[in-house]
Design an enzyme around this catalytic site. Structure first.
Site, mmCIF file in Angstrom:
data_model
loop_
_atom_site.group_PDB
_atom_site.id
_atom_site.type_symbol
_atom_site.label_atom_id
_atom_site.label_comp_id
_atom_site.label_asym_id
_atom_site.label_seq_id
_atom_site.Cartn_x
_atom_site.Cartn_y
_atom_site.Cartn_z
ATOM 1 N N LYS A 149 0.828 -1.214 0.000
ATOM 2 C CA LYS A 149 0.000 0.000 0.000
ATOM 3 C C LYS A 149 0.859 1.261 0.000
ATOM 4 C CE LYS A 149 -4.347 -1.771 1.781
ATOM 5 N NZ LYS A 149 -5.385 -1.688 2.811
ATOM 6 N N LYS A 170 -5.719 -13.304 -7.962
ATOM 7 C CA LYS A 170 -7.007 -13.441 -7.298
ATOM 8 C C LYS A 170 -7.958 -12.326 -7.742
ATOM 9 C CE LYS A 170 -8.161 -12.919 -2.767
ATOM 10 N NZ LYS A 170 -8.033 -12.947 -1.302
ATOM 11 N N LYS A 224 -11.496 -6.751 -5.145
ATOM 12 C CA LYS A 224 -12.440 -5.638 -5.205
ATOM 13 C C LYS A 224 -11.728 -4.339 -5.557
ATOM 14 C CE LYS A 224 -12.413 -5.256 -0.164
ATOM 15 N NZ LYS A 224 -13.124 -4.964 1.043
#
Ligand code: TRP
Length: 331
Positions: A113, A195, A198
């Site tokens: 992040k 994967k 979202k």
């Protein structure tokens, strides 16, 4: 005997995908009668990256309605919003003092992040795992159902619990991660090695639980496959295998049955069938979510009583922690 405690949470940022549904929500629904369950909407974690306030508020209710629509039963478990229970922030502060800066800097998600939001590497982002440890430890949790990406965070919660217990005496139950079955993992429709997420920038990579039927069918039509035309599950056919898994999960047919059903048919027919199966399975959930969102009084009531229940447990644990560390609590 007391039931074991299970705790999990989801951030109200980003749109939930069918991956979240299969990997997390449906497991919770299945487990809610066996455990003493707490499910939080982790809005305090969300603000570690920039959020639009009105949207954060709206999404908080949308997620709550979605969980209820998926079958989370507020009679069986405690569904609440993290920021409505002040002990999360209070315990995080104490746990900060038994957590080392170095171990937070080494966390995979913090590193990812920090790269992604290089202009906003704030203290909250680094402290994220400590707040998550506070979430888990406040409820004397035994099990934390999470995806693989959150395993490192649950391990930090364990380490912090053990460290605190060693320093101050037995206080926290030491939690364990409950990882979903690997078979049920849903991959990106555009990059089937990854994967489904979202937060994927490519909206065509994910099927959101809020997508309508046309959108779902269009996304499946565009899904990456291969240059053959055989509907067969195989390691070298990642895209097609992912679609087979999705179809198999949503129709409850085995992989072999799916292969047989589409033998001799092309990818076009198959993709359309996958899209229809997923859209048909989501339709009742979407309708129920919409109905709940229109009934604000009910939703507010569920979340208020959830927060009240959570508060009672959290207050007990925090009181114990304050006593152990020597905080004055009145005589
Ligand atoms: N970090 C989790 C995620 O992004 C959400 C979360 C917050 C959580 N607190 C938690 C998960 C406590 C399990 C337990 O998915």
């Amino acid at each position: 005997m007391e039931n074991k405690v299970m705790y999990s949470a989801v951030q109200p940022s980003g749109n939930l995908t069918i991956g979240n549904y299969v990997g997390a929500i449906s497991n919770w629904v299945r487990l809610q009668s066996e455990y003493d369950c707490y499910f939080a909407i982790a809005n305090m974690h969300s603000i570690t990256v920039r959020q639009e306030p009105a949207e954060l508020r709206r999404r908080t209710l949308e997620v709550a309605a979605l969980y209820l629509a998926c079958g989370i039963d507020p009679e069986k478990c405690t569904l609440y919003v993290q920021s409505q229970v002040p002990q999360h922030a209070e315990l995080a502060w104490v746990l900060n003092t038994v957590t080392y800066v170095g171990e937070m800097q080494r966390m995979t998600q913090f590193k990812d992040k920090s790269q992604k939001h290089a202009d906003n590497i704030n203290m909250g982002l680094m402290d994220y795992p400590v707040l998550m440890a506070a979430d888990i430890l406040l409820y004397q949790t035994d099990l934390v159902p999470v995806g693989l990406d959150q395993k490192q965070h649950v391990e930090i919660a364990r380490d912090v619990a053990i460290r605190f217990n060693n320093r101050y005496g037995e206080t926290f139950r030491v939690p364990e991660a409950l990882l979903g079955k690997t078979g049920a993992k849903i991959m990106s429709l555009q990059e089937p090695d990854k994967k489904m997420s979202k937060s994927d920038e490519n909206v065509n990579a994910s099927i959101y639980l809020a997508d309508d039927k046309d959108t779902i069918i269009r996304k499946f039509k565009r899904a990456v496959t291969d240059s053959e035309s055989e509907v067969r599950f195989a390691a070298e056919k990642k895209g097609v295998s992912n679609l087979i898994s999705i179809y198999s999960i949503f129709t409850k047919k085995s992989v072999e049955e799916v292969e047989r059903e589409f033998a001799g048919k092309g990818y076009g027919d198959f993709k359309l069938a996958v899209g229809e199966a997923v859209a048909d399975a989501l339709a009742p959930v979407q309708a129920e979510q919409k109905r709940l969102l229109a009934d604000k009084a009910y939703l507010n009531g569920v979340l208020a009583s959830g927060a009240e229940r959570a508060f009672k447990t959290a207050r007990r644990t925090l009181g114990k922690v304050y006593r152990k560390v020597g905080f004055y609590q009145g005589e």
